[in-house]
Design a protein around this motif. Structure first.
Motif, PDB file in Angstrom:
ATOM      1  N   SER A  99       0.824  -1.212   0.000  1.00 27.95           N
ATOM      2  CA  SER A  99       0.000   0.000   0.000  1.00 27.95           C
ATOM      3  C   SER A  99       0.855   1.257   0.000  1.00 27.95           C
ATOM      4  O   SER A  99       0.543   2.236  -0.708  1.00 27.95           O
ATOM      5  N   LEU A 100       1.939   1.257   0.761  1.00 29.07           N
ATOM      6  CA  LEU A 100       2.825   2.418   0.786  1.00 29.07           C
ATOM      7  C   LEU A 100       3.552   2.597  -0.540  1.00 29.07           C
ATOM      8  O   LEU A 100       3.719   3.721  -1.028  1.00 29.07           O
ATOM      9  N   ALA A 101       3.995   1.489  -1.123  1.00 27.31           N
ATOM     10  CA  ALA A 101       4.676   1.571  -2.414  1.00 27.31           C
ATOM     11  C   ALA A 101       3.758   2.179  -3.463  1.00 27.31           C
ATOM     12  O   ALA A 101       4.186   3.007  -4.287  1.00 27.31           O
ATOM     13  N   ALA A 102       2.502   1.780  -3.447  1.00 28.20           N
ATOM     14  CA  ALA A 102       1.544   2.336  -4.399  1.00 28.20           C
ATOM     15  C   ALA A 102       1.311   3.816  -4.128  1.00 28.20           C
ATOM     16  O   ALA A 102       1.272   4.633  -5.056  1.00 28.20           O
ATOM     17  N   ARG A 103       1.170   4.181  -2.853  1.00 30.10           N
ATOM     18  CA  ARG A 103       0.925   5.586  -2.497  1.00 30.10           C
ATOM     19  C   ARG A 103       2.097   6.478  -2.886  1.00 30.10           C
ATOM     20  O   ARG A 103       1.917   7.616  -3.322  1.00 30.10           O
ATOM     21  N   LEU A 104       3.321   5.949  -2.746  1.00 29.93           N
ATOM     22  CA  LEU A 104       4.512   6.721  -3.066  1.00 29.93           C
ATOM     23  C   LEU A 104       4.846   6.696  -4.554  1.00 29.93           C
ATOM     24  O   LEU A 104       5.787   7.362  -4.985  1.00 29.93           O
ATOM     25  N   GLY A 105       4.113   5.910  -5.312  1.00 32.48           N
ATOM     26  CA  GLY A 105       4.336   5.850  -6.748  1.00 32.48           C
ATOM     27  C   GLY A 105       5.623   5.161  -7.134  1.00 32.48           C
ATOM     28  O   GLY A 105       6.300   5.583  -8.085  1.00 32.48           O
ATOM     29  N   VAL A 106       5.981   4.090  -6.428  1.00 36.45           N
ATOM     30  CA  VAL A 106       7.204   3.355  -6.757  1.00 36.45           C
ATOM     31  C   VAL A 106       7.111   2.828  -8.189  1.00 36.45           C
ATOM     32  O   VAL A 106       6.192   2.065  -8.506  1.00 36.45           O
ATOM     33  N   PRO A 107       8.049   3.196  -9.060  1.00 39.92           N
ATOM     34  CA  PRO A 107       7.955   2.816 -10.463  1.00 39.92           C
ATOM     35  C   PRO A 107       8.669   1.512 -10.813  1.00 39.92           C
ATOM     36  O   PRO A 107       8.655   1.085 -11.960  1.00 39.92           O
ATOM     37  N   CYS A 108       9.310   0.907  -9.812  1.00 37.30           N
ATOM     38  CA  CYS A 108      10.140  -0.274 -10.059  1.00 37.30           C
ATOM     39  C   CYS A 108       9.719  -1.389  -9.112  1.00 37.30           C
ATOM     40  O   CYS A 108       8.591  -1.414  -8.633  1.00 37.30           O
ATOM     41  N   HIS A 109      10.617  -2.313  -8.829  1.00 34.69           N
ATOM     42  CA  HIS A 109      10.302  -3.409  -7.920  1.00 34.69           C
ATOM     43  C   HIS A 109      10.248  -2.927  -6.465  1.00 34.69           C
ATOM     44  O   HIS A 109      10.894  -1.947  -6.096  1.00 34.69           O
ATOM     45  N   VAL A 110       9.484  -3.652  -5.669  1.00 36.93           N
ATOM     46  CA  VAL A 110       9.492  -3.497  -4.218  1.00 36.93           C
ATOM     47  C   VAL A 110       9.885  -4.834  -3.621  1.00 36.93           C
ATOM     48  O   VAL A 110       9.316  -5.871  -3.975  1.00 36.93           O
ATOM     49  N   SER A 111      10.878  -4.812  -2.749  1.00 38.09           N
ATOM     50  CA  SER A 111      11.382  -6.036  -2.139  1.00 38.09           C
ATOM     51  C   SER A 111      10.847  -6.145  -0.715  1.00 38.09           C
ATOM     52  O   SER A 111      11.040  -5.240   0.101  1.00 38.09           O
ATOM     53  N   ILE A 112      10.176  -7.255  -0.423  1.00 35.40           N
ATOM     54  CA  ILE A 112       9.507  -7.464   0.861  1.00 35.40           C
ATOM     55  C   ILE A 112      10.111  -8.675   1.548  1.00 35.40           C
ATOM     56  O   ILE A 112      10.200  -9.758   0.967  1.00 35.40           O
ATOM     57  N   ASN A 113      10.541  -8.504   2.781  1.00 36.06           N
ATOM     58  CA  ASN A 113      11.029  -9.630   3.576  1.00 36.06           C
ATOM     59  C   ASN A 113       9.832 -10.434   4.092  1.00 36.06           C
ATOM     60  O   ASN A 113       8.818  -9.864   4.497  1.00 36.06           O
ATOM     61  N   PHE A 114       9.969 -11.753   4.082  1.00 37.69           N
ATOM     62  CA  PHE A 114       8.898 -12.560   4.649  1.00 37.69           C
ATOM     63  C   PHE A 114       9.477 -13.604   5.590  1.00 37.69           C
ATOM     64  O   PHE A 114      10.659 -13.950   5.530  1.00 37.69           O
ATOM     65  N   LEU A 115       8.625 -14.069   6.485  1.00 39.94           N
ATOM     66  CA  LEU A 115       9.012 -15.061   7.487  1.00 39.94           C
ATOM     67  C   LEU A 115       8.504 -16.426   7.027  1.00 39.94           C
ATOM     68  O   LEU A 115       7.306 -16.694   7.093  1.00 39.94           O
TER      69      LEU A 115
END
Length: 238
Positions: free
Chosen positions: A54-70
């Motif tokens: 949601s934050l990446a979309a709000r900030l208009g990230v134009p590339c990949h977003v890397s998310i850590n998962f457990l």
């Protein structure tokens, strides 16, 4: 969440932004993760994914977003990814821009289960990554079980690599393995020009660290490009 860029120095572009968990008061990941236990691990993992998207979309990230998962929070891969897919659809963020990182520092109880997770994510079109490679419990054994799209060199291997021939030899070996397996390599935790230029000469072109940009709380930081980075074309490349 804070965001820190992962850059491609070949053309001075941002390849991805890593989403890093923070407290509402800006406190660091360590303080937050210390509160995660078996009772709240799944809820925490899901909440982090949704917040990052949601934050990446709000900030208009134009590339990949890397998310850590457990991985130990994922009980069934297809079901557990559903919330992430719903968040991406709701916020109109392309799922093809998602990277999921597993940290090698977390002890994986069931390697077959982890392999199923990574296979399911790849089937969905996500990129996968092993974070902190060279620091954790499994090392090359983990890489032998499955081959992600990306590995991120642990910052302890990066630190002072310009003056440490042992670290250079280890990293050169990792680069050779990854080149043979068509795995991209990111050097994380890069803090000095000397570390950057040494790694660049060895063939690394994806970088993350304070030298380029510190994480920014709920915003995208400006990248400071190392002097002459566009001219550093030595090395075979990965």
């Amino acid at each position: 969440m804070a965001f820190q860029p992962i850059v491609d120095v070949r053309d001075q572009t941002v390849f991805a932004y890593e989403a890093l968990v923070r407290g509402l008061d800006g406190s660091g990941a360590g303080q937050i993760l210390s509160q995660v236990n078996a009772d709240n691990r799944y809820q925490f993992d899901q909440a982090c994914r949704v917040k990052a998207v949601s934050l990446a979309a709000r900030l208009g990230v134009p590339c990949h977003v890397s998310i850590n998962f457990l991985p130990n929070a994922v009980y069934e891969p297809a079901a557990c990814i559903r919330t992430t897919l719903e968040a991406a659809q709701q916020h109109q963020f392309p799922t093809s821009h998602l990277i999921f990182e597993i940290t090698e520092n977390e002890r994986v109880v069931d390697k077959d289960h982890l392999k199923r997770i990574m296979q399911e994510y790849r089937r969905r079109g996500f990129k996968t990554a092993i974070d902190d490679f060279g620091a954790g419990y499994a090392g090359l054994n983990l890489l032998a079980e499955f081959q992600p799209d990306i590995i991120k060199l642990d910052m302890e291997l990066v630190r002072q690599i310009d003056t440490n021939p042992v670290r250079r030899a280890i990293v050169q070996g990792i680069l050779g393995v990854c080149q043979a397996l068509s795995i991209e390599v990111i050097a994380e935790g890069v803090e000095t020009d000397a570390e950057y230029h040494t790694l660049r000469a060895m063939g690394v072109h994806y970088f993350q660290g304070y030298l380029l940009a510190k994480p920014a709380f709920e915003q995208l930081p400006v990248v400071t490009w190392p002097a002459g980075c566009e001219l550093s074309e030595t090395g075979a490349g990965i």
